[in-house]
Enzyme design. Structure first.
Site, PDB file in Angstrom:
ATOM      1  N   ILE A 195      13.700  -5.132  -3.339  1.00 20.69           N
ATOM      2  CA  ILE A 195      13.581  -3.871  -4.045  1.00 20.69           C
ATOM      3  C   ILE A 195      14.321  -2.667  -3.342  1.00 20.69           C
ATOM      4  O   ILE A 195      15.574  -1.623  -3.910  1.00 20.69           O
ATOM      5  CB  ILE A 195      12.477  -3.251  -4.779  1.00 20.69           C
ATOM      6  CG1 ILE A 195      11.883  -4.525  -5.288  1.00 20.69           C
ATOM      7  CG2 ILE A 195      13.106  -2.039  -5.814  1.00 20.69           C
ATOM      8  CD1 ILE A 195      12.504  -4.661  -6.806  1.00 20.69           C
TER       9      ILE A 195
ATOM     10  N   GLU B 230      15.817   0.507  -1.338  1.00 26.69           N
ATOM     11  CA  GLU B 230      17.423   0.981  -0.749  1.00 26.69           C
ATOM     12  C   GLU B 230      17.656   1.721   0.560  1.00 26.69           C
ATOM     13  O   GLU B 230      16.873   1.886   1.053  1.00 26.69           O
ATOM     14  CB  GLU B 230      17.813   1.706  -2.068  1.00 26.69           C
ATOM     15  CG  GLU B 230      17.433   3.353  -1.978  1.00 26.69           C
ATOM     16  CD  GLU B 230      17.321   4.223  -3.374  1.00 26.69           C
ATOM     17  OE1 GLU B 230      18.536   3.758  -3.460  1.00 26.69           O
ATOM     18  OE2 GLU B 230      16.730   4.547  -3.974  1.00 26.69           O
TER      19      GLU B 230
ATOM     20  N   LYS C 227      -2.950  -3.438   7.007  1.00 29.38           N
ATOM     21  CA  LYS C 227      -3.700  -2.585   6.333  1.00 29.38           C
ATOM     22  C   LYS C 227      -4.876  -3.783   5.315  1.00 29.38           C
ATOM     23  O   LYS C 227      -5.417  -3.775   3.974  1.00 29.38           O
ATOM     24  CB  LYS C 227      -3.083  -2.110   4.923  1.00 29.38           C
ATOM     25  CG  LYS C 227      -2.616  -1.154   5.484  1.00 29.38           C
ATOM     26  CD  LYS C 227      -3.092   0.650   4.967  1.00 29.38           C
ATOM     27  CE  LYS C 227      -2.458   1.476   5.641  1.00 29.38           C
ATOM     28  NZ  LYS C 227      -1.887   2.149   4.630  1.00 29.38           N
TER      29      LYS C 227
ATOM     30  N   GLU D  81      30.290  -2.759 -11.548  1.00 32.71           N
ATOM     31  CA  GLU D  81      30.522  -0.791 -10.619  1.00 32.71           C
ATOM     32  C   GLU D  81      32.116  -0.957 -10.145  1.00 32.71           C
ATOM     33  O   GLU D  81      31.998  -2.251  -9.454  1.00 32.71           O
ATOM     34  CB  GLU D  81      29.501  -0.394 -10.360  1.00 32.71           C
ATOM     35  CG  GLU D  81      29.372  -0.426  -9.130  1.00 32.71           C
ATOM     36  CD  GLU D  81      28.013   0.229  -8.883  1.00 32.71           C
ATOM     37  OE1 GLU D  81      27.594  -0.143  -7.858  1.00 32.71           O
ATOM     38  OE2 GLU D  81      26.926   0.223  -9.789  1.00 32.71           O
TER      39      GLU D  81
ATOM     40  N   TYR E 255      18.622  -0.817 -17.756  1.00 33.51           N
ATOM     41  CA  TYR E 255      17.990  -0.684 -18.843  1.00 33.51           C
ATOM     42  C   TYR E 255      18.727  -0.159 -20.157  1.00 33.51           C
ATOM     43  O   TYR E 255      17.637  -0.564 -20.993  1.00 33.51           O
ATOM     44  CB  TYR E 255      17.214   0.126 -18.528  1.00 33.51           C
ATOM     45  CG  TYR E 255      16.130   0.192 -16.914  1.00 33.51           C
ATOM     46  CD1 TYR E 255      16.520  -0.952 -15.643  1.00 33.51           C
ATOM     47  CD2 TYR E 255      15.860   1.081 -15.827  1.00 33.51           C
ATOM     48  CE1 TYR E 255      15.812  -0.885 -14.939  1.00 33.51           C
ATOM     49  CE2 TYR E 255      15.250   1.506 -15.047  1.00 33.51           C
ATOM     50  CZ  TYR E 255      15.036  -0.176 -14.157  1.00 33.51           C
ATOM     51  OH  TYR E 255      14.668  -0.224 -12.782  1.00 33.51           O
TER      52      TYR E 255
ATOM     53  N   HIS F 204      25.757   4.523  -5.508  1.00 35.87           N
ATOM     54  CA  HIS F 204      25.288   2.958  -4.513  1.00 35.87           C
ATOM     55  C   HIS F 204      25.873   2.944  -3.388  1.00 35.87           C
ATOM     56  O   HIS F 204      27.483   3.588  -3.201  1.00 35.87           O
ATOM     57  CB  HIS F 204      25.583   1.491  -5.268  1.00 35.87           C
ATOM     58  CG  HIS F 204      24.896   1.529  -6.655  1.00 35.87           C
ATOM     59  ND1 HIS F 204      25.026   0.917  -7.346  1.00 35.87           N
ATOM     60  CD2 HIS F 204      23.371   2.399  -6.561  1.00 35.87           C
ATOM     61  CE1 HIS F 204      24.287   1.276  -7.990  1.00 35.87           C
ATOM     62  NE2 HIS F 204      23.231   1.307  -8.034  1.00 35.87           N
TER      63      HIS F 204
ATOM     64  N   THR G  45       0.588  -1.257  -0.219  1.00 38.19           N
ATOM     65  CA  THR G  45      -0.289  -0.025   0.146  1.00 38.19           C
ATOM     66  C   THR G  45       0.917   1.578  -0.082  1.00 38.19           C
ATOM     67  O   THR G  45       0.329   2.435  -0.084  1.00 38.19           O
ATOM     68  CB  THR G  45      -1.036  -0.011   0.948  1.00 38.19           C
ATOM     69  OG1 THR G  45      -0.370  -0.591   2.161  1.00 38.19           O
ATOM     70  CG2 THR G  45      -2.266  -1.387   1.049  1.00 38.19           C
ATOM     71  N   GLY G  46       2.096   1.156  -0.107  1.00 37.24           N
ATOM     72  CA  GLY G  46       2.958   2.327   0.123  1.00 37.24           C
ATOM     73  C   GLY G  46       3.225   3.191  -1.560  1.00 37.24           C
ATOM     74  O   GLY G  46       3.020   2.212  -2.506  1.00 37.24           O
TER      75      GLY G  46
END
Lengths: 288, 361
Positions: free
Chosen positions: A100, A102, A47, A213, A163, A247, A16-17
């Site tokens: 997901i 961070e 919720k 990286e 991407y 990052h 619900t966020g």
């Protein structure tokens, strides 16, 4: 394809966020397009009983699992509670957990990953875009219109740079088997080695693009662990030492993990390293 | 966030790890009232976060009589380009032997990794390279609160009895302070027992809020503003301002600029959901860097709305040329918006970067 397919039911936590509510319909639109199950339930404590874009919301993962069959969870819970959500999913018996979120404290991440491992669950992330197997399933936030189905696996520590690479691959007519964003944090559940091991067992995957990286040595460890044809790209050649480049994991500590020595070590393993993302399609084509 | 040696030692002292008696000063005059507490000799240590500090002249052993003038001289120095703003003045230890003790977050095992060597000091990196077996390594399950005794025996060998209390205290600091590194190098032994002669603690930036620590000391005004907008920002020293979304793509953009012979002025990651306001602020911020002659915007995302981004660039209305690479939804609207004001939009990252580099020449 690896990790999941169209038959995988997904529970989204933090449903619900903002992030959860935004990405549930995108994941389900893709599921509809490819004939997959997609997001079957959402979870936000307190919720339960609501619905988000037609997806029923429950108070806990165990509650959701009583009503739905799900093999994976995607975690959008804010940083302070995200790793609790990972442990909740592992405890409830969910086999694949994609985090997901961070900016999670790294001590929390270490604990949750260890706990999940002992429960027999696989964690991807945190701080990652998740995964997409074009034509099969999408668990996370990778823009599906950039991807097409094919024989190249992509594994990356980055989000948008991934991407960029799948965009270039698709433009060049090269499809992907599975694209996995393993996350930009120093401690992550699935490393390059883990994902490459899965790609090795996947009949669809003929070659892999590895996008790394600055920071750490997971790229070299992964590359050394596989026999699959690889093309690598390492971001951060110009990154100044001990400065954090966005990052949490992208920092050069004590002279280790800088991009140039990483590239040297990869080339020492006989791996083709692209100088720029635009070069990747031509390099990978040689292996197909 | 790396703490200064002085801050790290205060944490260790509070946890019961012996550290040399000392005082941190910000000017030579501040040393005066403390001189009586020292013996014949003092060690003055520049509080700069650079490696090889000792070799670069950042550590001075002095007689008490010359301590003030030596402190003046040290304050006037730069250590590897870093000005000396603070000095830690300490008692001189009569060192018998040096050890190396470190606890770090290990990316490969995903666990705390403890390192111990019976030869510490400045040469530890060479030791680790040439005789890796001399550095003992033990990982600890992050689910355990304390280091199990067997792991301490593995790590410390014959030293286990003497050093276990210090290792346990350092491990507690590592956990309770959300550190990614807690290191004592050298850990020294003297007639009076063990001391942390140097101390290094790096805190996890993601845990600073719950540790109640505000980031952002020693930030430039621009970095502070970037932080207020939620951008990741690092100053570099070229002429091409860079705005990207996502850390990896932004880093790759900067690398590509260098590959084509240009120099980036900064790293700015606007983060997810680059809307009109955020893009406007980002462009204005980068345009305010005096050296910036061209601004390169490289945004790619499924959910990035190109018309929003274009609007933000137009709103910023900066004097520099802006090269834009956009891919996302509503690309056509974005393109025509920008074209109406003679901005150039490129389809690929390569084209945009080349154009930015050429615009400088």
């Amino acid at each position: 394809m690896i990790f999941a397919d169209r038959s995988t039911g997904v529970i989204v936590t933090g449903a619900t966020g903002n992030q959860g509510a935004f990405h549930i319909p995108l994941m389900n639109a893709y599921a509809k397009e490819v004939g997959g199950r997609g997001v079957v339930a959402g979870v936000t404590p307190g919720k339960g009983g609501q619905a988000i874009h037609g997806v029923p919301v429950y108070n806990s993962i165990r509650e959701a699992l009583r009503e739905h069959d799900a093999g994976a969870s995607v975690v959008f819970v804010p940083a302070g509670a995200a790793m609790d959500s990972v442990m909740e999913a592992a405890y409830a018996g969910v086999g694949l957990i994609v985090a997901i979120t961070e900016q999670i404290p790294v001590h929390d991440t270490m604990k949750a990953i260890e706990y999940a491992r002992l429960q027999g669950a696989t964690v991807i992330g945190p701080n990652c875009p998740g995964l997409i197997s074009p034509g099969e399933c999408k668990l996370g936030i990778i823009p599906s219109h950039l991807a097409t189905r094919g024989n190249v696996g992509v594994v990356s520590r980055s989000g948008t740079l991934t991407y960029e690479v799948i965009h270039e691959l698709t433009r060049a007519g090269i499809g992907q088997s599975t694209v996995v964003g393993i996350g930009g944090d120093p401690v992550i559940g699935q490393t390059f080695s883990d994902v490459l091991e899965r790609f090795e067992c996947d009949r669809e995957t003929k070659a892999v693009v590895l996008i790394g990286e600055v920071g750490g040595s997971l790229e070299e460890e992964g590359a050394a662990s596989t026999d699959l044809p690889l093309v690598a790209y390492i971001a951060g050649v110009t990154a100044p030492p001990e400065k954090r480049m966005g990052h949490a994991g992208a920092i050069i500590e004590g002279g280790e993990g800088d991009a140039r020595s990483k590239i040297r070590r990869l080339e020492g393993l006989g791996i083709a390293v692209a100088e720029r993302p635009g070069e990747i399609p031509d390099l990978i084509r040689g292996f197909l | 966030m790396r703490l200064s040696e002085h801050e790290a030692k205060e944490i260790m002292r509070a946890s019961g790890i012996p550290v040399p008696a000392g005082v941190a000063i910000r000017s030579p005059g501040e040393l005066e009232p403390h001189l009586g507490t020292f013996g014949d000799h003092l060690v003055l240590k520049a509080q700069v976060a650079v490696g090889g500090r000792g070799k670069a002249g950042g550590i001075v052993v002095t007689e008490k009589a010359r301590a003030i003038s030596q402190a003046e001289a040290l304050f006037a120095k730069e250590i590897r380009g870093v000005p000396v703003l603070e000095i830690l003045a300490e008692e001189r230890l009569e060192i018998e032997k040096e050890y190396f003790l470190s606890i770090a977050v290990d990316r490969s095992s995903r666990k705390p990794l403890l390192l111990f060597a019976e030869s510490g000091g400045v040469e530890i990196e060479a030791v680790a390279r040439e005789r890796p077996e001399a550095v003992r390594r033990v990982t600890v399950s992050p689910l355990l609160t304390d280091i199990p005794p067997f792991a301490l025996r593995d790590l410390l060998g014959g030293m286990a009895k003497d050093l276990a209390p210090i290792v346990n205290r350092l491990y507690r600091i590592f956990r309770e302070k959300d550190a990614v590194l807690a290191e004592i190098n050298p850990l020294v032994t003297t007639k009076k027992g063990f001391y942390a002669a140097d101390a290094k603690i790096i805190l996890d930036d993601s845990a600073l809020p719950r540790q109640g620590i505000r980031k952002g000391r020693a930030l430039t005004e621009r970095e502070r503003e970037a932080e207020a907008h939620g951008f990741s920002y690092v100053d570099l020293d070229g002429e091409i301002g860079v705005i990207g979304n996502g850390a990896g793509l932004t880093m790759a953009t900067i690398d590509l600029i260098a590959l084509y012979g240009g120099h980036a002025a900064n790293f700015l990651d606007v983060g997810g959901g680059a809307d009109r306001e955020r893009v406007k602020h980002a462009v204005k911020l980068v345009a305010s860097v005096p050296k910036v002659q061209v601004i390169l915007v490289n945004l790619l995302g499924g959910i990035t709305r190109c018309d929003e981004v274009a609007g933000g660039i137009l709103d910023a209305d900066v004097r520099q040329k802006v090269m834009v690479r956009l891919a996302g939804t509503n690309e056509e609207e974005g393109r025509s918006l920008l074209a109406s004001r003679s901005y150039t939009m490129f389809e690929t990252m390569d084209e945009a970067v080349k154009a930015a580099v050429e615009a400088i020449r």
